[in-house]
Design a protein around this motif. Structure first.
Motif, mmCIF file in Angstrom:
data_model
loop_
_atom_site.group_PDB
_atom_site.id
_atom_site.type_symbol
_atom_site.label_atom_id
_atom_site.label_comp_id
_atom_site.label_asym_id
_atom_site.label_seq_id
_atom_site.Cartn_x
_atom_site.Cartn_y
_atom_site.Cartn_z
ATOM 1 N N ALA A 97 60.194 54.141 24.265
ATOM 2 C CA ALA A 97 58.990 53.883 23.476
ATOM 3 C C ALA A 97 58.886 52.399 23.154
ATOM 4 N N GLY A 98 57.661 51.934 22.915
ATOM 5 C CA GLY A 98 57.476 50.538 22.556
ATOM 6 C C GLY A 98 58.197 50.180 21.275
ATOM 7 N N ASP A 99 58.249 51.133 20.332
ATOM 8 C CA ASP A 99 58.967 50.946 19.075
ATOM 9 C C ASP A 99 59.856 52.169 18.858
ATOM 10 N N PRO A 100 61.101 52.131 19.333
ATOM 11 C CA PRO A 100 61.983 53.304 19.210
ATOM 12 C C PRO A 100 62.188 53.769 17.781
ATOM 13 N N TYR A 101 62.188 52.843 16.829
ATOM 14 C CA TYR A 101 62.381 53.238 15.430
ATOM 15 C C TYR A 101 61.193 54.043 14.917
ATOM 16 N N ALA A 102 59.995 53.650 15.323
ATOM 17 C CA ALA A 102 58.802 54.415 14.943
ATOM 18 C C ALA A 102 58.777 55.776 15.623
ATOM 19 N N ALA A 103 59.403 55.868 16.801
ATOM 20 C CA ALA A 103 59.431 57.132 17.537
ATOM 21 C C ALA A 103 60.502 58.084 17.020
ATOM 22 N N LEU A 104 61.442 57.579 16.237
ATOM 23 C CA LEU A 104 62.559 58.402 15.790
ATOM 24 C C LEU A 104 62.131 59.623 14.975
ATOM 25 N N VAL A 310 57.408 58.258 31.793
ATOM 26 C CA VAL A 310 57.977 58.429 30.448
ATOM 27 C C VAL A 310 56.938 58.421 29.347
ATOM 28 N N GLY A 311 55.673 58.137 29.646
ATOM 29 C CA GLY A 311 54.646 58.122 28.623
ATOM 30 C C GLY A 311 54.757 56.913 27.699
ATOM 31 N N VAL A 312 53.944 56.930 26.646
ATOM 32 C CA VAL A 312 53.910 55.798 25.716
ATOM 33 C C VAL A 312 54.932 55.948 24.603
ATOM 34 N N GLY A 313 55.695 57.032 24.595
ATOM 35 C CA GLY A 313 56.721 57.224 23.575
ATOM 36 C C GLY A 313 56.270 58.167 22.477
ATOM 37 N N LEU A 314 57.226 58.852 21.865
ATOM 38 C CA LEU A 314 56.910 59.765 20.772
ATOM 39 C C LEU A 314 56.225 59.024 19.628
ATOM 40 N N LYS A 315 55.217 59.675 19.042
ATOM 41 C CA LYS A 315 54.395 59.089 17.982
ATOM 42 C C LYS A 315 53.588 57.893 18.479
ATOM 43 N N GLY A 316 53.447 57.778 19.808
ATOM 44 C CA GLY A 316 52.741 56.638 20.366
ATOM 45 C C GLY A 316 51.251 56.858 20.555
ATOM 46 N N PHE A 317 50.793 58.104 20.488
ATOM 47 C CA PHE A 317 49.373 58.366 20.720
ATOM 48 C C PHE A 317 48.475 57.662 19.706
ATOM 49 N N PRO A 318 48.735 57.746 18.386
ATOM 50 C CA PRO A 318 47.841 57.072 17.427
ATOM 51 C C PRO A 318 47.754 55.567 17.658
ATOM 52 N N ALA A 319 48.883 54.944 17.963
ATOM 53 C CA ALA A 319 48.888 53.494 18.141
ATOM 54 C C ALA A 319 48.135 53.070 19.393
ATOM 55 N N ASN A 320 48.092 53.905 20.414
ATOM 56 C CA ASN A 320 47.447 53.561 21.679
ATOM 57 C C ASN A 320 46.060 54.179 21.837
#
Length: 466
Positions: A97-104, A310-320
Motif C-alpha cells: 500500500a502507498g501508506d502501510p500504516y494507514a492500511a494496517l 496488488v491494488g491500491v492497498g487496504l483502505k486505499g479506495f477513499p484516498a484514490n
C-alpha cells in the motif's frame, strides 16, 4: 424446562450443558450483542468497534486456548488452504500500500472477518446441535430487530426515507441503513431452511415457518433493494434444494404473506412499489444512489487497472476515489431520523465487495478470497447433493440448507454491498458456518466430521454425547 417421568420430575442438567458447550458462549454473544443499540446521534458509530466485535475477539481467544489444550478439530489441508490463503493476500495488500500504516486497520478488520472468526467457528462447533444453536441466535436477533423496525415504521420513528421517518433500521440507526435488513434477511433464510428441513420435528418446522413469514414484513419495510434481491435468490435456492413440493408450499406462503401485507393492508405499498420499480430502471432512469454506485464501480475498476496485481492497498479506495471517479459522483448520502440528526455521509466504498477487493487488493487478493468462497460453495453444494453423508451427517441436512442459504445470500449481497458497520462481524460467522458444512467429511458422523476430537474434552474410549 423439565421432563415428567413416572413418580418424579427430572430437570435437565443445565450446569452440565453449560460446562460442555461453554466455548460457544462467545459465538452466541457475537450474534446477540448486535441487539445493543448504537448511541443516539452518532451515525458514525457503525465504523467503530462494538460489543459484537469484542465478543468475536473473545471467540478467537477461546479457540486459541482450546487449541492449545487439544480440544478443537484438526483442519484438513484443504481447510487450512481455504481459511488461511486470504491472510497472504491481505499481507501483500498491506505491505504494498502507498501508506502501510494507514492500511494496517484494514488488515486487522479483514483478518478478523475473513480469517480468524471463520476459523474459530469451524474449530469450535463440534456437531449439528451446536450448529443449530448458532443458527437459532440469528433468528432471535432477526425477530427482535425486525420488531423494532416495524414499530419504527408504524410510529414514524425510523430513518428518513422520501421525506418521512418510516424506514425500518432497527437499533442500527440511519448511519447503517443496511444493518437491520441484513440481520432480518439472515434470520429469514435460517427460518426458511429450518422450515423445509425433513429431519427436524414437525413442531420445529412449523415454528420456523411462522418466523420466516413474520420476518417478511420488516424486510419489506427496510426498503433495501439489495437485501430483497439477495433474499429472494437465496430462498429460492434453499427451497429448490429442499425439494420441489416443499418449495412450492413455502413459496406460496411467502407470496401470500407479501400480497396480504402490501396489497391487502397497504403496508408501505406506494413506497414498496416505487422501490421495486427502481430495480428495473437502473439503466434507463437511475436515481442518484444508483448513479453514485455506478460511478464508484467505474472508479474501483480504474484503480485496479492502475495496479492490477496488488491494488491500491487496504483502505486505499477513499484516498484514490476522487482521482478515478467522474463528476457525476455526489458528495455523499443524506442520513437522518431514528433519533439522530441530519448528517451527510461520505461515500467511502464502491458498494460492491468484489470490486472493493479488486481495487484494494488486486488479483492476488481476489483469488485468495473469492477463490476460497467458490471452493466452499462448490464443496457445500456437493455434500448437500450427496444427501449430507452417512450416519449422523445425513440427519444434519438442515445444517447444510442453512449454511448454503446464508452463504449464497452473502455472496449475492456482495454484488450490491461491502463490509462496514456492526453487522460485518456476522459475515465471518456465516463463512465459518459454511466452511463447517463444506469442509466436513461426507461419510463421517458430524461429531467427527473434520477429523478432530469428536467431543470437547472427551477422553479416549468414552462414548460421544448424543
Amino acid at each position: 424446562m423439565s421432563l415428567a417421568v413416572p413418580g418424579r420430575l427430572v430437570r435437565p442438567d443445565v450446569p452440565g450443558l453449560l460446562r460442555r458447550h461453554w466455548p460457544l458462549l462467545p459465538l452466541a454473544a457475537t450474534v446477540l450483542f448486535l441487539l445493543a443499540p448504537l448511541p443516539a446521534g452518532d451515525a458514525t458509530a457503525s465504523g467503530k468497534v462494538g460489543p459484537a466485535d469484542a465478543a468475536s475477539l473473545l471467540l478467537v481467544l477461546v479457540c486459541a486456548v482450546q487449541a492449545l489444550r487439544g480440544r478443537v478439530r484438526t483442519l484438513t489441508p484443504l481447510g487450512v488452504l481455504v481459511l488461511g490463503a486470504p491472510a497472504v493476500g491481505l499481507a501483500v495488500a498491506t505491505m504494498t500500500a502507498g501508506d502501510p500504516y494507514a492500511a494496517l486497520p484494514g488488515f486487522v478488520r479483514y483478518l478478523q472477518v475473513f480469517v480468524l472468526v471463520p476459523a474459530a467457528v469451524v474449530l469450535l462447533v463440534q456437531g449439528a446441535a451446536e450448529f443449530r444453536l448458532a443458527a437459532g441466535c440469528f433468528v432471535v436477533l432477526a425477530l427482535v430487530q425486525g420488531a423494532v423496525g416495524v414499530v419504527q415504521y408504524a410510529t414514524h420513528t425510523g430513518a428518513s426515507y422520501q421525506g418521512a421517518d418510516v424506514r425500518a433500521v432497527g437499533t442500527f440507526g440511519p448511519g447503517d441503513v443496511m444493518g437491520m435488513a441484513t440481520v432480518v434477511a439472515y434470520g429469514l433464510i435460517v427460518a426458511t431452511a429450518a422450515g423445509l428441513a425433513p429431519g427436524l420435528p414437525r413442531r420445529v418446522r412449523r415454528i420456523a415457518g411462522g418466523c420466516a413469514l413474520a420476518l417478511v414484513l420488516p424486510l419489506v419495510l427496510s426498503f433495501s433493494r439489495g437485501a430483497w434481491i439477495a433474499t429472494a435468490g437465496a430462498a429460492v435456492l434453499v427451497m429448490a434444494l429442499a425439494g420441489i413440493r416443499r418449495a412450492l408450499k413455502v413459496g406460496a406462503a411467502l407470496a401470500a404473506a407479501g400480497v396480504v401485507l402490501v396489497g391487502g393492508f397497504g403496508v408501505g405499498s406506494e413506497m414498496v412499489a416505487e422501490r421495486l420499480t427502481s430495480i428495473t430502471q437502473v439503466s434507463s432512469a437511475p436515481d442518484q444512489s444508483v448513479t453514485d454506485r455506478y460511478t464508484m464501480w467505474a472508479a474501483a475498476e480504474s484503480m485496479w487497472r492502475e495496479r492490477p496485481a496488488v491494488g491500491v492497498g487496504l483502505k486505499g479506495f477513499p484516498a484514490n476515489r476522487d482521482g478515478h471517479a467522474s463528476l457525476g459522483l455526489s458528495s455523499g448520502s443524506d442520513t437522518a431520523g431514528a433519533g439522530q440528526a441530519y448528517l451527510r455521509q461520505p461515500l467511502l466504498s464502491p458498494h460492491n465487495m468484489y470490486l472493493l477487493i479488486l481495487s484494494e487488493q488486486g488479483l492476488i487478493g481476489l483469488v485468495a478470497l473469492v477463490g476460497g468462497w467458490a471452493a466452499l460453495l462448490v464443496a457445500g453444494l456437493r455434500r448437500l447433493g450427496s444427501g449430507g453423508g452417512a450416519g449422523a451427517g445425513a440427519a444434519a441436512r438442515d445444517c447444510g440448507l442453512i449454511a448454503i442459504g446464508l452463504f449464497v445470500w452473502q455472496l449475492t449481497d456482495f454484488l450490491y454491498a461491502d463490509i462496514g458497520g456492526p453487522s460485518t462481524v456476522l459475515t465471518g460467522v456465516i463463512i465459518g458456518l459454511a466452511a463447517w458444512w463444506a469442509l466436513s467429511s461426507p461419510g463421517a458422523p458430524d461429531s467427527e466430521a473434520l477429523g478432530g476430537a469428536g467431543s470437547r474434552g472427551r477422553a479416549p474410549g468414552v462414548a460421544a454425547r448424543p
